[in-house]
Design an enzyme around this catalytic site. Structure first.
Site, short mmCIF file in Angstrom:
data_model
loop_
_atom_site.label_atom_id
_atom_site.label_comp_id
_atom_site.label_asym_id
_atom_site.label_seq_id
_atom_site.Cartn_x
_atom_site.Cartn_y
_atom_site.Cartn_z
N HIS A 127 24.88 61.88 71.29
CA HIS A 127 26.58 61.44 72.62
C HIS A 127 27.83 60.83 71.46
O HIS A 127 28.47 61.47 71.03
CB HIS A 127 26.18 59.67 73.22
N GLU A 128 27.64 59.71 70.10
CA GLU A 128 28.40 60.12 69.48
C GLU A 128 28.99 61.01 67.75
O GLU A 128 29.75 61.47 67.76
CB GLU A 128 28.51 58.65 68.58
N HIS A 180 31.04 63.40 69.49
CA HIS A 180 32.65 63.08 69.73
C HIS A 180 32.87 63.61 68.00
O HIS A 180 34.59 64.02 67.96
CB HIS A 180 32.51 61.68 69.70
#
Length: 372
Positions: free
Chosen positions: A66-67, A70
């Site tokens: 997820h990170e 980003h």
């Protein structure tokens, strides 16, 4: 948030784990192990423990995915990503700077939930494959659990409240509609504060009625409330400092000292007279040797002050951020905040021309903060 354990670099982004991430691993391990033991009592204790450990580790891998999504998109949008740290409540990407337009802001925000949904699809496919090959219901349940929890993670992050990804999406939408990034950031942060207060209320009620999950909601609500408040202040500060250069806020021609002076002599003969809290150290040729602050001076034990020089007690030159007089103040702020002594020196060529302290920034914000 600083990383306790540095794991390396992925796609040019430094990856680290904070010690509190162990709490997430332990909690998930306990929940999954106990749940599977209750659902599949015929399986061995070793199988329950192994499945719980695998589930906890793979969930942390999902948070990392997820990170990193980003971070990769932020880098493609021209932003600098300092690193990713996994901790108790998930992951934090340290991104320097802001998106230049609403579309870029939206792209950076939406990719996180999209990555979580992609992880959910992968785990769902894995659950189907394990069932197809007859791997056993325990491992099918683990894969299914990871698919469901990633869907929930994506859904939670889409709530329109900063600092969640949904808050970033809300900010991008308001920015596109109104053309005012600061106002959009403030409203997204206020939505986050409201959501944080709701979670605190929910967690408090559950905790009072004996539900252990209430403590988790309390921690999450407090985190969101604090982060949303910080984002609102950051947005207002950015608005106040927009257009200002370092020369506009710095203290010009700061008092300096020689690094050869003993700490005791400097404390008695200089600090009481000059009334400053920090002094750049220059040698006889005017070269920068370090930065000594009042906090560093008094940190030297009294018995060692007569023999300890300022150079020995000072912050080394490599750890002191430097700036150019024409640099935007907003570009300096991340380096200033990360510095050990929270001070930056300003050079014009090789000549020291100023110093920037938190007081200088606060004064500039107070003078230029928009009045409603």
């Amino acid at each position: 948030m600083g990383a306790t354990l540095k794991l390396g670099t992925v796609a040019g982004v430094k990856i680290g784990v904070h010690w509190s991430a162990l709490g997430t691993v332990v909690l998930l391990f306990a929940l999954v192990t106990s749940g599977l033991a209750h659902a599949y009592p015929d399986q061995s204790t070793v199988a329950h423990v192994a499945s719980g450990l695998v589930a906890a580790v793979l969930f942390m891998a999902s948070l990392f995915t997820h990170e990193i999504a980003h971070a990769v998109v932020a880098k493609r949008q021209g932003l600098e990503v300092e690193g990713i740290t996994l901790w108790l409540l998930g992951g934090v990407s340290s991104i320097r700077g802001e998106a230049s337009r609403p579309r870029a802001d939206f792209a950076i925000a939406i990719v996180g939930p999209a990555a979580s949904l992609a992880s959910a699809l992968v785990f769902a496919a894995l659950a189907w494959f394990l069932a197809f090959i007859g791997a056993g219901p325990l491992w099918v349940a683990v894969a299914s659990y990871l698919a469901v929890i990633n869907v929930l993670l994506a859904a939670f992050n889409l709530i329109p409240a900063a600092p969640l990804d949904g808050g970033r999406i809300l900010r991008a939408a308001l920015w596109a509609a109104r053309g005012d990034r600061v106002s959009a950031a403030v409203w997204a942060a206020r939505a986050g504060r409201g959501f944080g207060m709701f979670l605190l209320l929910l967690g408090g009620m559950e905790f009072l009625f004996g539900y252990s999950a209430g403590l988790w909601w309390l921690m999450l609500g407090l985190f969101i409330l604090l982060m949303a408040g910080a984002e609102e202040r950051q947005a207002q500060t950015g608005a106040a400092l927009a257009g200002l250069r370092v020369r506009d806020v710095m203290t010009q021609d700061p008092d300096t000292a020689s690094g050869d002076l003993p700490v005791e002599a400097f404390l008695h003969d200089y600090t009481l007279v000059r009334r400053h809290s920090s002094f750049p150290l220059l040698d006889e040729r005017g070269r920068f040797e370090g930065l000594i602050t009042f906090d560093r001076l008094i940190a030297v034990p009294a018995r060692e002050r007569p023999t300890t020089t300022l150079r020995e007690a000072a912050c080394p030159p490599g750890e002191v951020p430097v700036a150019d007089p024409g640099e935007p103040v907003t570009d300096l702020l991340p380096r200033l905040s990360a510095a050990a002594d929270r001070r930056a020196l300003v050079f014009s060529g090789d000549r020291l021309v100023g110093i920037v302290t938190p007081s200088d920034i606060s004064r500039a914000v107070a003078l230029h903060l928009p009045r409603s």
